[in-house]
Structures are given as structure tokens and as C-alpha cells.
Write an enzyme that holds these catalytic residues in place. Structure first.
Site: not given
Ligand code: GRF
Length: 194
Positions: A14-15, A67, A93, A95, A111, A147, A176
């Protein structure tokens, strides 16, 4: 005027969720997180939401007939909170069309590659295996293909000699954290159709 309501879906650390929370707190992003949903009960990211006083819900993907059934439960939870934009942040997951159709042009994902390069799993390792000198991060709309939806924002990150998937992932992640709130802001400002 009420602020646009976001729903953030996570599965783990969850960063990126934290980066969105921080951007809202710092008024770099004019929005409100209405709910954070995790499919994993002990996802560490849930703590970021709780610490910020944001409602959380664990909706496990287990025990659903299909699903689509699972996705319908997610959609109901999001719609019940008046969510206008769904942000996938490490949600592991795929979608189904049932979900995508419920939020047309209203689902974002982040991504860690410059899509369309290196979709799917282990994109940092894919970049290294490919001998890439540049990779990066992409925020894109989610459509029915993995993606592959329209790109909102991308930012490059240099691949350094001696990089491992972990060192590259770490530098991409820092990018990100700036990119996702910026992309959300852009999509909300553009409004309507996305
Ligand atoms: C990130 O690298 C994001 O790009 C990918 O999964 C990772 C999630 O990291 N889809 P976090 O849980 O947000 O720390």
C-alpha cells in the site's frame, strides 16, 4: 462543493495508497478516499488507511462462485460509497468485464514499466532480461485487457548497470508515488469521459 470520491483497491504494502493519502493531505490532490478495499485481510496497506481515518473493508476473493460474482460484490461496495474513480494500487486480481463495465473510463492502475512494454508480472525483471537502459512507471485506464488501457501518464527511470529487479523496483516506486496522485488529479480535472 463535495470532493470527488475515490475507491482504492489494494492487496499488500500500500505504498501507492499512502502516496495518494499524503497528496490529499498536502492539498496536491483535491479528492477524498471514500473507501480502501483489500482482498487480503492482513494487507499492511490497510494500516495506512486506518491511520488516516479512512474506511476500510476486506473483501476476500475466496468463496465466490466466479470472478464475476466477486467483482459484483466489489462494485456494490464502491457504488454504495459514491465512488467516482477506482484506483488500483497493487491490487493483485484481474478485473472481469462485470467490473470494468460498471466504471467505464473510471478505473486507473499503476504499473512499474513503460507500457506497452513489460505488461503482466515481474516487469522490472522483464526490463533487465531485455537489456533495457530505460524503464519507468505508467498510470493507465483499465479496460478488459491486462495492462493495455489508454495511458494517462508515464515517467522514465534509468536502468543502471548492476541493477537487480529489487533496486530497479525501488527507484521506479519512488517515481510511482509522485506519478499516481498527479495522474488522478489530471483525470479528475479532465472529468467526464476520461
Ligand atoms: C507497485 O509497484 C505498482 O506499480 C504495482 O504493484 C506495486 C504495488 O506497491 N501495480 P504498493 O502496494 O503500492 O506499495
Amino acid at each position: 462543493m463535495s470532493r470527488p470520491r475515490l475507491g482504492v483497491l489494494i492487496s499488500g504494502r500500500g505504498s501507492n495508497l499512502k502516496a495518494i493519502i499524503d497528496a490529499i493531505a498536502a492539498k496536491r490532490l483535491d479528492a477524498e478516499i471514500a473507501i480502501v478495499i483489500s482482498n487480503v485481510a492482513d494487507a499492511p496497506g490497510l494500516e495506512h488507511a486506518r491511520a488516516a481515518g479512512i474506511e476500510t473493508e476486506v473483501i476476500s476473493h475466496r468463496g465466490h462462485a466466479s470472478r464475476e460474482d466477486y467483482d459484483r460484490v466489489l462494485v456494490r461496495a464502491l457504488q454504495a460509497r459514491g465512488v467516482v474513480l477506482v484506483c488500483l494500487a497493487g491490487f493483485m486480481r484481474l478485473l472481469s468485464p462485470a467490473f470494468v463495465d460498471a466504471f467505464p473510463n473510471r478505473i486507473l492502475n499503476i504499473h512499474p514499466s513503460l507500457l506497452p512494454k513489460y505488461p503482466g508480472r515481474h516487469p522490472q525483471q522483464q526490463a533487465l532480461d531485455d537489456g533495457a537502459t530505460v524503464s519507468g512507471a505508467t498510470v493507465h485506464f483499465v479496460n478488459k485487457n491486462l495492462d493495455a488501457g489508454p495511458i494517462v501518464l508515464q515517467r522514465e527511470v534509468a536502468v543502471r548497470p548492476g541493477d537487480t529487479a529489487d533496486t530497479l523496483a525501488e527507484r521506479i516506486l519512488a517515481v510511482e508515488h509522485a506519478l499516481y496522485p498527479e495522474a488522478i488529479r489530471q483525470v479528475l480535472e479532465e472529468g467526464g469521459s476520461g
